[in-house]
Motif scaffolding. Structure first.
Motif, PDB file in Angstrom:
ATOM      1  N   ALA A  20       0.828  -1.204   0.000  1.00  0.00           N
ATOM      2  CA  ALA A  20       0.000   0.000   0.000  1.00  0.00           C
ATOM      3  C   ALA A  20       0.866   1.259   0.000  1.00  0.00           C
ATOM      4  CB  ALA A  20      -0.931  -0.006   1.214  1.00  0.00           C
ATOM      5  N   GLU A  21       1.977   1.237   0.726  1.00  0.00           N
ATOM      6  CA  GLU A  21       2.899   2.382   0.736  1.00  0.00           C
ATOM      7  C   GLU A  21       3.566   2.557  -0.626  1.00  0.00           C
ATOM      8  OE1 GLU A  21       4.244   2.434   5.440  1.00  0.00           O
ATOM      9  OE2 GLU A  21       5.281   1.107   4.027  1.00  0.00           O
ATOM     10  N   GLN A  22       3.869   1.463  -1.290  1.00  0.00           N
ATOM     11  CA  GLN A  22       4.457   1.568  -2.633  1.00  0.00           C
ATOM     12  C   GLN A  22       3.509   2.302  -3.577  1.00  0.00           C
ATOM     13  OE1 GLN A  22       5.242  -2.542  -3.703  1.00  0.00           O
ATOM     14  NE2 GLN A  22       6.225  -2.879  -1.733  1.00  0.00           N
ATOM     15  N   ALA A  23       2.234   1.930  -3.536  1.00  0.00           N
ATOM     16  CA  ALA A  23       1.249   2.591  -4.395  1.00  0.00           C
ATOM     17  C   ALA A  23       1.148   4.068  -4.062  1.00  0.00           C
ATOM     18  CB  ALA A  23      -0.109   1.909  -4.246  1.00  0.00           C
ATOM     19  N   ARG A  24       1.184   4.390  -2.771  1.00  0.00           N
ATOM     20  CA  ARG A  24       1.110   5.798  -2.364  1.00  0.00           C
ATOM     21  C   ARG A  24       2.316   6.583  -2.888  1.00  0.00           C
ATOM     22  NH1 ARG A  24       3.740   8.149   1.353  1.00  0.00           N
ATOM     23  NH2 ARG A  24       4.230   6.239   2.511  1.00  0.00           N
ATOM     24  N   VAL A  25       3.508   5.998  -2.783  1.00  0.00           N
ATOM     25  CA  VAL A  25       4.722   6.677  -3.256  1.00  0.00           C
ATOM     26  C   VAL A  25       4.641   6.927  -4.756  1.00  0.00           C
ATOM     27  CG1 VAL A  25       7.205   6.385  -3.639  1.00  0.00           C
ATOM     28  CG2 VAL A  25       6.219   5.872  -1.397  1.00  0.00           C
ATOM     29  N   VAL A  53       3.865  10.867  -9.304  1.00  0.00           N
ATOM     30  CA  VAL A  53       3.173  11.286 -10.540  1.00  0.00           C
ATOM     31  C   VAL A  53       2.123  12.366 -10.273  1.00  0.00           C
ATOM     32  CG1 VAL A  53       3.575   9.057 -11.639  1.00  0.00           C
ATOM     33  CG2 VAL A  53       1.422   9.448 -10.415  1.00  0.00           C
ATOM     34  N   GLY A  54       2.000  12.787  -9.006  1.00  0.00           N
ATOM     35  CA  GLY A  54       1.076  13.875  -8.692  1.00  0.00           C
ATOM     36  C   GLY A  54      -0.378  13.473  -8.685  1.00  0.00           C
ATOM     37  N   ARG A  55      -0.645  12.247  -8.204  1.00  0.00           N
ATOM     38  CA  ARG A  55      -2.023  11.755  -8.187  1.00  0.00           C
ATOM     39  C   ARG A  55      -2.266  11.026  -6.869  1.00  0.00           C
ATOM     40  NH1 ARG A  55      -1.674   8.736 -12.386  1.00  0.00           N
ATOM     41  NH2 ARG A  55      -2.379  10.348 -13.828  1.00  0.00           N
ATOM     42  N   GLU A  56      -3.381  11.301  -6.227  1.00  0.00           N
ATOM     43  CA  GLU A  56      -3.728  10.554  -5.022  1.00  0.00           C
ATOM     44  C   GLU A  56      -4.109   9.134  -5.419  1.00  0.00           C
ATOM     45  OE1 GLU A  56      -6.865  10.526  -1.251  1.00  0.00           O
ATOM     46  OE2 GLU A  56      -6.939  12.137  -2.757  1.00  0.00           O
ATOM     47  N   VAL A  57      -3.473   8.176  -4.780  1.00  0.00           N
ATOM     48  CA  VAL A  57      -3.733   6.768  -5.079  1.00  0.00           C
ATOM     49  C   VAL A  57      -4.159   6.072  -3.792  1.00  0.00           C
ATOM     50  CG1 VAL A  57      -2.758   4.579  -5.889  1.00  0.00           C
ATOM     51  CG2 VAL A  57      -2.079   6.729  -6.983  1.00  0.00           C
ATOM     52  N   LEU A  68      19.473   2.256  -4.394  1.00  0.00           N
ATOM     53  CA  LEU A  68      18.473   3.256  -4.769  1.00  0.00           C
ATOM     54  C   LEU A  68      17.148   2.952  -4.069  1.00  0.00           C
ATOM     55  CD1 LEU A  68      19.269   3.278  -8.596  1.00  0.00           C
ATOM     56  CD2 LEU A  68      19.902   5.050  -6.938  1.00  0.00           C
ATOM     57  N   THR A  69      16.453   4.013  -3.666  1.00  0.00           N
ATOM     58  CA  THR A  69      15.184   3.834  -2.958  1.00  0.00           C
ATOM     59  C   THR A  69      14.055   3.524  -3.936  1.00  0.00           C
ATOM     60  OG1 THR A  69      14.571   6.166  -3.116  1.00  0.00           O
ATOM     61  CG2 THR A  69      15.944   5.512  -1.230  1.00  0.00           C
ATOM     62  N   PHE A  70      12.937   3.080  -3.374  1.00  0.00           N
ATOM     63  CA  PHE A  70      11.765   2.836  -4.209  1.00  0.00           C
ATOM     64  C   PHE A  70      11.266   4.146  -4.818  1.00  0.00           C
ATOM     65  CE2 PHE A  70       7.201   2.314  -4.997  1.00  0.00           C
ATOM     66  CZ  PHE A  70       7.237   1.221  -5.848  1.00  0.00           C
ATOM     67  N   ARG A  71      11.367   5.226  -4.080  1.00  0.00           N
ATOM     68  CA  ARG A  71      10.950   6.523  -4.638  1.00  0.00           C
ATOM     69  C   ARG A  71      11.804   6.892  -5.844  1.00  0.00           C
ATOM     70  NH1 ARG A  71       7.784  10.750  -2.998  1.00  0.00           N
ATOM     71  NH2 ARG A  71       7.409   9.663  -1.017  1.00  0.00           N
ATOM     72  N   GLN A  72      13.107   6.631  -5.773  1.00  0.00           N
ATOM     73  CA  GLN A  72      13.963   6.897  -6.931  1.00  0.00           C
ATOM     74  C   GLN A  72      13.558   6.030  -8.115  1.00  0.00           C
ATOM     75  OE1 GLN A  72      17.556   6.351  -4.411  1.00  0.00           O
ATOM     76  NE2 GLN A  72      18.365   8.169  -5.427  1.00  0.00           N
ATOM     77  N   TRP A  73      13.202   4.775  -7.838  1.00  0.00           N
ATOM     78  CA  TRP A  73      12.728   3.914  -8.923  1.00  0.00           C
ATOM     79  C   TRP A  73      11.456   4.504  -9.536  1.00  0.00           C
ATOM     80  CZ3 TRP A  73       8.110   1.559  -9.885  1.00  0.00           C
ATOM     81  CH2 TRP A  73       8.086   0.702 -10.982  1.00  0.00           C
ATOM     82  N   ALA A  74      10.524   4.928  -8.692  1.00  0.00           N
ATOM     83  CA  ALA A  74       9.266   5.476  -9.191  1.00  0.00           C
ATOM     84  C   ALA A  74       9.521   6.734 -10.025  1.00  0.00           C
ATOM     85  CB  ALA A  74       8.338   5.795  -8.019  1.00  0.00           C
ATOM     86  N   GLU A  75      10.463   7.564  -9.623  1.00  0.00           N
ATOM     87  CA  GLU A  75      10.791   8.754 -10.410  1.00  0.00           C
ATOM     88  C   GLU A  75      11.353   8.371 -11.775  1.00  0.00           C
ATOM     89  OE1 GLU A  75      13.428  10.698  -7.710  1.00  0.00           O
ATOM     90  OE2 GLU A  75      11.801  11.653  -6.562  1.00  0.00           O
ATOM     91  N   ASP A  76      12.168   7.335 -11.812  1.00  0.00           N
ATOM     92  CA  ASP A  76      12.725   6.876 -13.087  1.00  0.00           C
ATOM     93  C   ASP A  76      11.647   6.325 -14.006  1.00  0.00           C
ATOM     94  OD1 ASP A  76      15.295   7.579 -12.404  1.00  0.00           O
ATOM     95  OD2 ASP A  76      15.924   5.548 -11.824  1.00  0.00           O
ATOM     96  N   ALA A 121       8.270   7.241 -13.829  1.00  0.00           N
ATOM     97  CA  ALA A 121       7.038   8.028 -13.675  1.00  0.00           C
ATOM     98  C   ALA A 121       6.194   8.026 -14.958  1.00  0.00           C
ATOM     99  CB  ALA A 121       7.387   9.461 -13.274  1.00  0.00           C
ATOM    100  N   ASP A 122       6.838   8.109 -16.110  1.00  0.00           N
ATOM    101  CA  ASP A 122       6.072   8.159 -17.376  1.00  0.00           C
ATOM    102  C   ASP A 122       5.288   6.872 -17.607  1.00  0.00           C
ATOM    103  OD1 ASP A 122       6.942  10.704 -17.871  1.00  0.00           O
ATOM    104  OD2 ASP A 122       8.507  10.108 -19.284  1.00  0.00           O
ATOM    105  N   ASP A 123       5.732   5.758 -17.019  1.00  0.00           N
ATOM    106  CA  ASP A 123       5.015   4.497 -17.197  1.00  0.00           C
ATOM    107  C   ASP A 123       3.681   4.488 -16.452  1.00  0.00           C
ATOM    108  OD1 ASP A 123       7.051   3.251 -18.748  1.00  0.00           O
ATOM    109  OD2 ASP A 123       8.200   2.901 -16.919  1.00  0.00           O
ATOM    110  N   PHE A 124       3.520   5.397 -15.503  1.00  0.00           N
ATOM    111  CA  PHE A 124       2.291   5.428 -14.694  1.00  0.00           C
ATOM    112  C   PHE A 124       1.391   6.598 -15.037  1.00  0.00           C
ATOM    113  CE2 PHE A 124       5.351   3.096 -12.043  1.00  0.00           C
ATOM    114  CZ  PHE A 124       4.619   1.975 -11.715  1.00  0.00           C
ATOM    115  N   ARG A 125       1.821   7.432 -15.973  1.00  0.00           N
ATOM    116  CA  ARG A 125       1.015   8.621 -16.314  1.00  0.00           C
ATOM    117  C   ARG A 125       0.055   8.316 -17.446  1.00  0.00           C
ATOM    118  NH1 ARG A 125       6.090  12.043 -15.361  1.00  0.00           N
ATOM    119  NH2 ARG A 125       5.671  12.959 -13.322  1.00  0.00           N
TER     120      ARG A 125
END
Length: 279
Positions: free
Chosen positions: A197-202, A207-211, A265-273, A275-279
C-alpha cells in the motif's frame, strides 16, 4: 579480460548491464532471439540464439570467457543442456537467480532457480549467484490502476524491500569485471521496506495523483491471476509469498552498498525513473 556473453541483454536488467560493460570498453557479445529488434549500445556484438534451443549457443560462446546468465521464464527443460554448453566453452558464469531462501514470486520460480544453481555448482565453472529480493519493476503491473487512482490488490500490508533494476545491473557489471567473487551468492535488496500500500502511495506522490489502496480478497485475486497467468501453482505460490510478507517482512541487505560503495536506490527513486510508465 576475455569476452563476455550476455543473455537477457534486452531485458529490464540486461540492457543496463550491456550499457555498463560497453562504456567500460570491454568485448561484449549479446545473445538475442531477434537481432533486428535489439537496441543495444554501440560496441556490443549481437548474435542470434535462444536458451530454449541450446544448440544455438555454441557459435555465441566462441572465444567467450564469462557468461551473464538470465533465464527467459521458468521452463527447466533445457537448463542442463545450457549449463553443459557454457561449461564446455567458457570458464565463468554469473547467474541472475533469486533469493531462493525465501518464497518470492511463486514456488515454481524458486524451485527452478535452485535447480539451475545446483547444475552450475556441479558444472566445474567458476560461479557467482546474484539473488535479488523483489523487483520494483513488478509494480508496473499496477500502472492501469494507478492511473485510475485506486489499486485493488491482495495483501496491502505485505512489506517488501524492492530493488531497482539499475542496482542489480550495477552489481552484475561489477562482479563481471572484478575478481574475488567466485563461489559468492549475493542477496540483493533495496535499502528499505515498504508495504504494498505504501508503494502505491509513493508512486502516486511521484506522478502527482492521489492513489488509494483497497485490499482484494485472496480468493478474488486468485481468480483474476489465474485468468492472467494461467498456472495455478505459480498463482498459489505468489499469493502465499505475499501473505508471508505480512507477518515476516522481506529482508533488507547491505550488499549493494558493500559491493558498489554507495547505498542502494530507494523505491521513490525507482518510481521517479518510471514516472512516465504510470502517467
Amino acid at each position: 579480460m576475455g569476452k563476455i556473453l550476455l543473455t537477457g541483454a534486452t531485458g529490464n536488467v540486461g540492457k543496463h548491464v550491456a550499457t555498463h560493460l560497453a562504456e567500460s570498453g570491454l568485448e561484449v557479445r549479446a545473445l538475442v532471439r531477434d537481432p533486428s529488434r535489439a537496441r543495444l549500445p554501440d560496441g556490443v556484438e549481437v548474435v542470434q540464439g535462444d536458451l530454449t534451443a541450446p544448440e544455438t549457443l555454441h557459435p555465441a560462446l566462441k572465444d567467450v570467457e564469462t557468461v551473464f546468465l538470465v533465464w527467459p521464464g521458468f521452463a527447466a527443460e533445457t537448463a542442463a543442456d545450457v549449463v553443459e554448453a557454457i561449461a564446455g566453452q567458457a570458464r565463468r558464469v554469473v547467474y541472475l537467480s533469486a533469493d531462493v531462501a525465501d518464497l518470492q514470486e511463486g514456488e515454481q520460480a524458486t524451485i527452478f532457480h535452485q535447480d539451475v544453481e545446483r547444475l552450475i555448482r556441479r558444472s566445474g565453472l567458476t560461479w557467482t549467484f546474484l539473488r535479488p529480493c523483489g523487483f520494483a519493476t513488478n509494480t508496473l503491473g499496477w500502472a492501469g490502476q494507478i492511473r485510475q487512482g485506486l489499486v485493488r490488490w491482495p495483501y496491502g500490508e505485505a512489506s517488501r524491500s524492492l530493488i531497482h533494476e539499475k542496482d542489480i545491473a550495477a552489481v552484475a557489471a561489477h562482479v563481471l569485471t572484478s575478481a574475488g567473487h567466485g563461489g559468492a551468492a549475493y542477496v540483493l535488496s533495496g535499502p528499505e521496506r515498504l508495504t504494498q500500500a505504501e508503494q502505491a502511495r509513493v508512486i502516486g506522490e511521484v506522478v502527482g495523483r492521489e492513489v488509494r489502496w483497497e485490499d482484494l480478497p485472496p480468493e478474488v485475486a486468485r481468480e483474476e491471476l489465474l485468468a492472467a497467468w494461467g498456472d495455478p501453482a505459480f498463482v498459489d505460490g505468489a499469493l502465499r509469498g505475499w501473505a508471508s510478507f505480512v507477518t515476516e517482512p522481506e529482508k533488507v541487505t547491505d550488499t549493494v552498498r558493500t559491493l558498489l560503495g554507495r547505498p542502494a536506490l530507494t523505491f521513490r527513486q525507482w518510481a521517479e525513473d518510471h514516472a512516465d510508465d504510470f502517467r
